[in-house]
Design an enzyme around this catalytic site. Structure first.
Site, PDB file in Angstrom:
ATOM      1  CG  ASP A  23      -1.898   1.202   1.187  1.00 54.65           C
ATOM      2  OD1 ASP A  23      -2.422   1.513   0.094  1.00 54.65           O
ATOM      3  OD2 ASP A  23      -2.113   1.822   2.227  1.00 54.65           O
ATOM      4  CB  SER A  24       0.345   4.651  -1.312  1.00 54.64           C
ATOM      5  OG  SER A  24      -0.950   4.876  -0.799  1.00 54.64           O
ATOM      6  CB  CYS A  86      -2.944   0.827  -2.682  1.00 53.11           C
ATOM      7  SG  CYS A  86      -2.865   2.574  -3.130  1.00 53.11           S
ATOM      8  CD  GLU A 171      -1.393   7.684   5.798  1.00 52.25           C
ATOM      9  OE1 GLU A 171      -0.272   8.223   5.835  1.00 52.25           O
ATOM     10  OE2 GLU A 171      -1.594   6.549   5.307  1.00 52.25           O
ATOM     11  CB  CYS A 205      -9.800   5.031   0.016  1.00 53.69           C
ATOM     12  SG  CYS A 205      -8.201   5.450   0.777  1.00 53.69           S
ATOM     13  CG  HIS A 207      -5.994   5.452   4.293  1.00 52.29           C
ATOM     14  ND1 HIS A 207      -5.376   4.933   3.193  1.00 52.29           N
ATOM     15  CD2 HIS A 207      -5.016   5.982   5.072  1.00 52.29           C
ATOM     16  CE1 HIS A 207      -4.074   5.143   3.281  1.00 52.29           C
ATOM     17  NE2 HIS A 207      -3.831   5.775   4.418  1.00 52.29           N
TER      18      HIS A 207
END
Length: 289
Positions: A23-24, A86, A171, A205, A207
């Protein structure tokens, strides 16, 4: 330790063939968590390109370059199979990697993404045949979900909304704070303004599951909010059943290793543990901008 035994341990370590999960940043850990729950015995390496995250607003060429560099790093660690956990990388890099990069030197390796397995089932969740897709700018602009969902569910209408501020909020550990509510509500109002008949919202996404409770709270009762972790995990179980040539290469010692491109591994470990649901101890890998 006897020399012969030491050599045996070294040989076992060298012969490990883990599943790579990329993942990024941190979001892919929500997918990784589901994969481990479904397939706990396999060896795994998780690789987060946190130094160069987020990928969402970067160009197609840059996303492909960064993703391919990280995939090759995982190949060099012995991974025969890499999962791009991702959405942005899956939308903007996966097809090029599969069609241009793998044939030849890496013809025996496989790279899979999160978009196709999600598109194969998402239409089963909606009663009104109208789905909302929440994602990064890169994922939305690629229209990958619109295209892929239409292949499997041509009667389903797909609406999209980019949510560029959600990943930075998450994040930076602000996802459960009151300040996040404003941005959650804002983007949901924008997508619901496109159609009041949307009854299913896809978190496109990895996240976004950390915002799921807030997202659900601002949607009508009975609204379905779909995260991708379990979908991707179940799809991987099925893939390995159908592809013995890959499954037979994978080793099963139950090991899990974590790597990140940020040199502040302690910060990564602290945040990553929230996504993965367990304590993480990572190692640093250097990648050039």
């Amino acid at each position: 330790m006897p020399q012969a035994f030491a050599f045996f341990i070294f040989a076992v370590m060298q012969s490990n063939k883990p599943i790579g999960v990329f993942d990024s940043g941190l979001g892919g850990l929500t997918v990784f968590r589901s994969i481990v729950e479904q397939l706990p015995g396999y060896d795994y390496i998780y690789f987060g390109d946190n130094k160069r995250a987020p990928y969402g607003d970067r160009s197609f060429n840059t996303i492909h370059q960064y993703t391919w560099e990280c995939v090759q790093w995982l190949f060099n660690q012995g991974c025969p199979l890499v999962i791009l956990a991702c959405n942005t990388a899956s939308a903007k890099a996966l097809r090029t990697i599969q069609q241009r990069n793998l044939p030849g030197v890496y013809h025996d390796k496989r790279v899979l993404g999160v978009i196709r397995p999600t598109a194969e089932v998402i239409g089963n969740y909606t009663q009104t045949k109208q789905i909302g897709v929440l994602g990064t700018n890169g994922t939305v602009k690629s229209e990958s979900y619109v295209i892929e969902i239409n292949k499997f569910f041509p009667d389903v209408k797909v609406y999209q909304q980019a949510c560029p501020l959600w990943v930075p909020l998450i994040e930076n550990g602000e996802y459960d704070k009151p300040g996040a509510d404003y941005y959650v509500k804002e983007y949901l109002e924008q997508i619901m303004a496109q159609s009041a008949d949307i009854d299913t919202m896809l978190l496109a996404c990895t996240h976004y599951p950390l915002l799921q409770s807030k997202i659900q709270a601002y949607l009508p009762a009975g609204f379905t909010v779909v995260a991708q972790g379990d979908i991707v995990a179940y799809s991987l179980v099925d893939y390995l059943k159908r592809h013995a040539e890959i499954e037979e290469q994978l080793t099963q010692n139950g090991t899990r290793k974590f790597y990140t491109t940020t040199d502040d591994t302690e910060d990564f470990d602290r945040h990553a543990s929230l996504f993965f649901g367990d304590v993480i101890k990572s190692s640093f890998v250097s990648m050039k901008e």
